[in-house]
Design a protein around this motif. Structure first.
Motif, short mmCIF file in Angstrom:
data_model
loop_
_atom_site.label_atom_id
_atom_site.label_comp_id
_atom_site.label_asym_id
_atom_site.label_seq_id
_atom_site.Cartn_x
_atom_site.Cartn_y
_atom_site.Cartn_z
N ALA A 1 13.49 0.05 0.85
CA ALA A 1 12.90 0.27 2.18
C ALA A 1 11.48 -0.27 2.23
O ALA A 1 11.07 -0.87 3.23
CB ALA A 1 12.92 1.76 2.51
N ILE A 2 10.71 -0.08 1.15
CA ILE A 2 9.34 -0.60 1.10
C ILE A 2 9.35 -2.12 1.12
O ILE A 2 8.58 -2.76 1.86
CB ILE A 2 8.62 -0.05 -0.14
N SER B 1 0.82 -1.21 0.00
CA SER B 1 0.00 0.00 0.00
C SER B 1 0.85 1.26 0.00
O SER B 1 0.40 2.33 -0.43
CB SER B 1 -0.94 0.01 1.21
N ILE B 2 2.09 1.17 0.49
CA ILE B 2 2.98 2.34 0.46
C ILE B 2 3.25 2.76 -0.97
O ILE B 2 3.40 3.94 -1.28
CB ILE B 2 4.30 2.03 1.19
N ALA B 3 3.29 1.78 -1.86
CA ALA B 3 3.50 2.06 -3.28
C ALA B 3 2.21 2.46 -3.98
O ALA B 3 2.21 2.73 -5.19
CB ALA B 3 4.10 0.84 -3.98
N GLY B 4 1.10 2.52 -3.24
CA GLY B 4 -0.17 2.94 -3.82
C GLY B 4 -0.83 1.90 -4.69
O GLY B 4 -1.63 2.22 -5.56
N LEU C 1 6.83 10.18 -0.28
CA LEU C 1 6.23 10.79 0.91
C LEU C 1 5.57 9.75 1.80
O LEU C 1 5.67 9.81 3.04
CB LEU C 1 5.21 11.85 0.49
N ARG C 2 4.87 8.78 1.19
CA ARG C 2 4.24 7.72 2.00
C ARG C 2 5.29 6.90 2.73
O ARG C 2 5.10 6.50 3.88
CB ARG C 2 3.37 6.82 1.12
N SER C 3 6.42 6.62 2.06
CA SER C 3 7.48 5.85 2.71
C SER C 3 8.09 6.63 3.87
O SER C 3 8.41 6.06 4.91
CB SER C 3 8.56 5.45 1.70
#
Length: 539
Positions: A490-491, A22-25, A452-454
């Protein structure tokens, strides 16, 4: 004919990235390439819909719209496939099941109406006839003796030419669901590793698509507006070196002309490291990472498994060479070979820890149906119940190593490999040893949102936040492309670390506790390995 194509769920796995996707959308890692490849072979007059259960639900309205349901996949998806069959039958719709799982074990889906084994190219008429027949005579009750599935079996001595392959129906995909897209260039592998089922499914000769067909698939994706990572799903991309050398120059030219819209990754054999020219051609074509079946640093285990290609060069040197060419190595490893002793876990830990390899997947040896290992263990009377693809329980055969020692050592190894400090140390090692990319790539759509989400999810709220910022600052000094790589790692690390802690280690602990109870009930002394051996405090 109205055909509903249903991709079954993949349970949470290391390579599914479900804890961080979900971090990657996005919702799903990869699209159902098998289903959309088969879809391209069906008559143009048929109406097709696709539902991917990894990112959406199966609506009853879709089932009632369909005349027939197609599903299939890998063995690890078997439970979801059975659910699809049950739902389709409840809606009064027949089901066709295919894919690697039923190709090696056709008894896996006894409630399906048609079980299609092997590859579909050149067998379109056979498939269409079977579908039309089952739709015409279908009865949801199926109580008579003729309720056995219709089995469509391939010619065991004949594999279809890849020239018969059609461009997959990418238009059926909801592309916003997926992190990456996928294409296939070849099938088959020239190596016969004892534990691998690739040869039993696709043969020992690497068959390739014509270059023009591959570029046509890339054109389809490019013209549809896709930009980003693209997985060549071949089990061994370099299995036919003569042919792949014809592809790479044209692939490089295609990429350069369009400013490298696709970042490519694939799977290959370790002997890629012995061919510097081939590595250079892959890098100039846009390949940035490659999965290698390294398996183990134990020469005895490699010899017994028939992994002779891994004995021809120093495995650590091979990883270093590929890294220095500009491709990240993702490694596959196995424990539980007959020759393995408890010392193998320390050997694996030290070997992997010395390499610039962030993603190192270690699994307990599994006997896959149809493999030489499966046949050998069957003759030795060591096979247990058919495996499910779950590697976090006792193996599906009787190992030579004490089972509690095997699971305990495996748990300790995974705990160490995917501790934040170990994972990020391997990331830094790669960043320090790889050269700058050969081509600057444009920022992917949504790239800044992912950054930004990461920062929020990992850099501020995550348990590995101090390692995250250290990696990002190191990457910034190397440029924008390295920063993008670091964010991606990192994700991925967020998933690998959390999945190990929250699912893998607890499941291994439960399995060891169950084995300890069984041993106690039989009056067997537990020995020096306890149910918690190898697990860090609190796990």
């Amino acid at each position: 004919m109205r055909v509903l194509l249903v991709q079954p769920r993949v349970p949470v796995t290391y390579w599914g990235f479900q804890y961080a996707i979900s971090i990657a959308g996005r919702a799903v890692n990869l699209p159902p390439l098998g289903l959309i490849t088969v879809a391209a072979l069906l008559p143009e007059s048929w109406s097709l819909r696709l539902v991917d259960l990894n990112g959406e639900s199966l609506d009853r309205a879709d089932l009632f719209w369909a005349d027939v349901v197609f599903t299939g996949g890998m063995r690890v998806q078997a439970e979801s496939m059975r659910e699809v069959v049950t739902q389709a039958r409840a809606a009064g719709r027949p089901v066709v099941v295919g894919g690697s799982a039923v190709s090696t074990d056709p008894d896996l889906m006894p409630d399906a109406d048609v079980v299609f084994m092997g590859e579909a190219e050149g067998r379109e008429r056979e498939l269409v006839d079977a579908v039309e027949d089952v739709v015409c005579r279908y009865s949801p009750s199926r109580t008579d003796a003729s309720t056995e599935p219709v089995r469509l079996m391939p010619n065991p001595d004949q594999y279809p030419s890849m020239e018969k392959a059609s461009v997959p129906r990418f238009d059926l995909l909801k592309r916003d669901l997926y992190i990456s897209m996928a294409v296939q260039y070849s099938r088959g592998c020239p190596f016969s590793c004892e534990f691998c089922d690739v040869v039993s499914i696709f043969g020992s000769r690497s068959r390739v698509k014509p270059v023009e067909r591959v570029l046509a698939e890339l054109d389809d994706l490019y013209e549809a507006g896709y930009r980003g990572t693209l997985f060549f799903v071949d089990d061994n991309f370099i299995g036919n070196r003569k042919e792949v050398r014809k592809l790479l120059p044209k692939l490089a030219a295609w990429q350069k002309k369009r400013n490298y819209p696709f970042e490519l990754y694939t799977e290959a054999s370790v002997d890629l490291a012995s061919d510097e020219e081939l590595m250079e051609e892959m890098v100039w074509s846009g390949f940035t990472s490659v999965f290698l079946g390294i398996e183990t640093p134990s020469t005895a285990a490699l010899e017994s498994a028939g992994k002779r290609q891994n004995l021809k060069l120093d495995l650590a040197v091979a990883v270093e060479r590929i890294t220095q060419q500009g491709m990240e190595v993702m490694g596959g490893f196995i424990v539980g070979f007959d020759s393995d002793r408890p010392e193998v876990f320390k050997l694996q830990r030290e070997f992997i820890g010395s390499l610039p390899m962030p993603l190192a997947m270690v699994g307990i040896l599994t006997a896959m149906p149809g493999t030489p290992l499966w046949r050998r263990l069957g003759k030795e009377g060591r096979l247990r119940d058919s495996q499910t693809g779950d590697q976090f329980c006792r193996p599906n055969f009787k190992p030579r190593m004490d089972e509690r020692a095997l699971l305990s050592g495996y748990a300790a190894l995974m705990s160490d490999l995917y501790s934040p400090i170990s994972y990020y140390e391997r990331c830094h090692a790669y960043l320090e040893r790889t050269p700058p990319p050969v081509a600057a790539r444009t920022v992917r759509p949504g790239g800044y949102k992912v950054l930004l989400r990461s920062m929020w999810r990992i850099g501020l709220l995550g348990q590995a936040r101090r390692y995250y910022w250290r990696l990002l600052f190191a990457a910034i000094r190397r440029g924008r492309t390295s920063l993008s790589w670091a964010v991606g790692k990192a994700i991925q690390g967020e998933h690998f670390i959390r999945y190990t802690r929250q699912e893998v280690l607890p499941r291994l602990r439960q399995e060891m506790e169950r084995m300890a109870r069984e041993a106690s009930a039989k009056g067997v002394a537990p020995g020096h390995v306890s149910a918690r051996a190898g697990l860090p405090p609190g796990e």
